[in-house]
Design a protein around this motif. Structure first.
Motif, mmCIF file in Angstrom:
data_model
loop_
_atom_site.group_PDB
_atom_site.id
_atom_site.type_symbol
_atom_site.label_atom_id
_atom_site.label_comp_id
_atom_site.label_asym_id
_atom_site.label_seq_id
_atom_site.Cartn_x
_atom_site.Cartn_y
_atom_site.Cartn_z
ATOM 1 N N LEU A 33 0.850 -1.196 0.000
ATOM 2 C CA LEU A 33 0.000 0.000 0.000
ATOM 3 C C LEU A 33 0.881 1.238 0.000
ATOM 4 C CD1 LEU A 33 -2.549 -1.161 2.742
ATOM 5 C CD2 LEU A 33 -2.978 -1.085 0.277
ATOM 6 N N PRO A 34 1.557 1.498 -1.104
ATOM 7 C CA PRO A 34 2.463 2.649 -1.139
ATOM 8 C C PRO A 34 1.724 3.961 -0.865
ATOM 9 C CG PRO A 34 2.033 1.819 -3.359
ATOM 10 C CD PRO A 34 1.480 0.818 -2.408
ATOM 11 N N GLY A 35 2.270 4.738 0.059
ATOM 12 C CA GLY A 35 1.670 6.012 0.414
ATOM 13 C C GLY A 35 0.746 5.951 1.606
ATOM 14 N N ILE A 36 0.303 4.742 2.002
ATOM 15 C CA ILE A 36 -0.592 4.591 3.145
ATOM 16 C C ILE A 36 0.237 4.404 4.418
ATOM 17 C CG2 ILE A 36 -2.353 3.157 4.239
ATOM 18 C CD1 ILE A 36 -3.423 4.825 1.959
ATOM 19 N N ILE A 37 -0.091 5.217 5.435
ATOM 20 C CA ILE A 37 0.627 5.140 6.715
ATOM 21 C C ILE A 37 -0.387 4.893 7.825
ATOM 22 C CG2 ILE A 37 2.088 6.383 8.351
ATOM 23 C CD1 ILE A 37 3.089 8.070 6.022
#
Length: 628
Positions: free
Chosen positions: A150-154
């Protein structure tokens, strides 16, 4: 070698120019050196600070919102961890694709997706955007496990408002919600605080009334940033000062018991201390879940709230206005005694009262026979109070009604308080341009016609009857930020002891003498006996044709056409401490629907608070009268 005159002149000219140029260069060097000394030595501290400010950014940190607790310190509103997912667009190769993957773990409705994309487009790509909050632990864990995909999800953990008892306290506590543009426009000092992502402000109830006190003082976070303003690391953090704690007069146990007793009805109830004005229970049912307001109600769920015939968004105890019905008869009785009418005088009730060409009917077909004032209150005879109201007059009744707290507001801490209505001929002329008719005085004698009162007002009316005639006002707040609020000394109403005694003895008969309209709902436990008054407020006009064929019973009518059921009471009878009102919308009858509910609640109040009242300090004006 001999230099010619011409060459000598050239040499001298060159020498002067060289000297001038050298002088200028020297001066420039001295100026440059001086400037460097000024900047690097004399102004070193100032420019070091400016450079540090370019490198270090100070950002506000939202403080923890203050707690709201009951009279015994038990939490009603506090804060809890908020599991959420945020998106940093610059770390996502494709925001839409990332959201598609995340939607396999948590639901992302279309309107939420549109909001996320709008926020991403409006902000710098390195600024976090909230995707979802209020996640369960399982959802949060799944996002953590799948974070590499999930690139960009923190995954992030913050704080959010929490209402552990939700609906039970909804109409008292209110709720918090996201800041709007109107809030920002109205803000004076806290505008930057209100701009913080996820910040909430009080919207209703105590959350709104004490929003400033509950907010606290913002903290700060010192972070190192690069030339683009992107955060590199946090250097220091001050969490700020949490909001002040607000202590209410409510008793959590009694509030929950009252809620459970009213659940399933469209109803309200108020319990208060007759001496201090402390409100122990304040319930309006049904209600809404303030936690959902905090996180955002779904469209369908909110539409259900708006369309419900039981009006869960309306604070009925504070803003619901009803004809007081027969609960108003004590006011008429007190006004009659104050006007000099002998309470022992009997009036014959044949089942109707004639005025001109119109007949006003008693609830008991065939009538009650001859009754005095005590018996008329006990049996709730309409004819007796038709006749009494006509003899006393509407202005005298209105004057006493206002003394008992009807037709006014009290400055109650929850917004939305209604004043109800105590009608007079002057009011009717001013608002309707019509004269007052004597029939309107007659019907006011049984709490019908233009008369309107809220459940809070009915509780106050009963408290003032039971406390010896002092103008107690309801209050909901005991302390703020550790500081106890003073208990005001109520002034005397100026109503005679005889009038109060007649009204209270009549209420005692209603509940504790056989034949009283609430005798079946008495509390038989010694020392817990209550004194009460039933009320049935008619909401439809009964035609002459219907009377000739038989008045339809409430059970035969659709819900909206049924009478409201009311009951007011105080207890214990011989040492009054608490007053209460119960209103059940379209409940049918006060004796059948409202009185049993009030009995159960009052028994619970007396069981949990068995102590007897302390000696009441008399108001200042009463002391002066005694001293004189």
């Amino acid at each position: 070698m001999q230099i010619s005159g011409r060459d000598n002149n050239r040499y001298q000219t060159f020498t002067r120019r060289a000297a001038l140029l050298g002088g200028l260069q020297g001066m420039a060097f001295v100026a440059l050196a001086g400037r460097m000394y000024y900047l690097q030595v004399l102004k070193s501290d100032q420019y070091t600070m400016l450079a540090e400010e370019n490198r270090v950014s100070m950002r506000l940190v939202a403080p923890l919102r203050g707690k709201v607790v009951d009279r015994y310190g038990r939490t009603i509103a506090s804060n809890r961890q908020n599991y959420r997912a945020i998106l940093v667009a610059e770390q996502a190769t494709d925001v839409e694709a990332t959201l598609d993957r995340l939607s396999r773990i948590i639901e992302i409705p279309d309107h939420t997706r549109r909001r996320i994309m709008r926020d991403v487009q409006r902000s710098a790509r390195f600024i976090p955007v909230t995707v979802a909050e209020g996640l369960t632990w399982d959802q949060f864990a799944q996002i953590n496990i799948n974070e590499p995909d999930l690139p960009g999800i923190i995954p992030d953990v913050g704080e959010t408002r929490d209402y552990p008892y939700a609906e039970e306290f909804a109409h008292i506590i209110g709720y918090v919600a996201a800041v709007t543009e109107d809030d920002l426009q109205a803000a004076q000092e806290d505008r930057q605080l209100l701009r913080l992502p996820g910040f909430r402000v009080g919207r209703e109830g105590i959350e709104k009334t004490y929003d400033r006190q509950l907010r606290g003082v913002a903290g700060s976070s010192h972070v190192e940033v690069n030339a683009y303003g992107r955060v590199i690391r946090e250097i220091a953090k001050d969490s700020g000062k949490p909001g002040q704690e607000v202590v209410l007069t409510l008793d959590l146990d009694i509030q929950r018991f009252t809620w459970d007793r009213l659940k399933g009805e469209s109803a309200s109830a108020v319990v208060m201390d007759i001496h201090s004005g402390d409100v122990l229970s304040f319930v309006s049912a049904p209600a809404y879940d303030p936690n959902q307001y905090n996180m955002g109600y779904g469209t369908a769920a909110y539409r259900d709230l708006l369309s419900s015939p039981y009006l869960p968004l309306t604070n009925k105890a504070l803003a619901g206005m009803y004809p007081p019905g027969s609960t108003f008869k004590m006011v008429v009785a007190a006004a009659a005694v104050e006007a000099g009418i002998n309470p022992a005088q009997r009036v014959v009730c044949p089942g109707h009262y004639s005025l001109g060409s119109h007949d006003f009917h008693c609830w008991k077909k065939g009538g009650h026979g001859a009754l005095n004032m005590h018996e008329a209150i006990k049996h709730s005879c309409d004819v007796f109070f038709y006749d009494t109201a006509r003899r006393v007059g509407i202005n005298a009744i209105a004057d006493v009604a206002r003394k008992f707290g009807l037709g006014e507001t009290y400055g109650f801490e929850v917004p939305g308080e209604k004043a109800g209505l105590v009608p007079t001929p002057e009011w009717k002329r001013a608002t309707r341009g019509e004269p007052w008719h004597q029939g309107e005085t007659v019907i006011s004698g049984i709490g019908q016609g233009y008369l309107l009162a809220t459940p809070l007002q009915l509780a106050v009316m009963t408290a003032r009857l039971a406390n010896g005639g002092y103008a107690v006002k309801p209050r909901l707040t005991r302390a703020i930020g550790g500081q106890l609020l003073p208990t005001p000394r109520p002034a005397s109403l100026g109503v005679g002891e005889k009038a109060l005694k007649v009204a209270c003895n009549g209420m005692n008969a209603v509940s504790n003498e056989p034949g009283g309209t609430a005798f079946r709902s008495r509390i038989p436990d010694p020392g817990m006996e209550l004194a009460g008054k039933t009320g049935t407020a008619q909401v439809r006009r009964i035609s002459r044709a219907e009377r000739s064929t038989g008045v339809l019973k409430n059970e035969q009518l659709e819900w909206r056409q049924r009478d409201h059921a009311l009951f007011v009471c105080y207890a214990p009878v011989h040492a009054p401490r608490y007053a209460m009102s119960v209103v059940i919308e379209h409940g049918g009858s006060g004796s059948g629907a409202a009185a049993p509910v009030a009995r159960d609640i009052m028994r619970e109040v007396l069981t949990r608070n068995p102590e007897r009242p302390q000696a009441v300090v008399p108001p200042a004006d009463a002391v002066k009268k005694r001293e004189g």
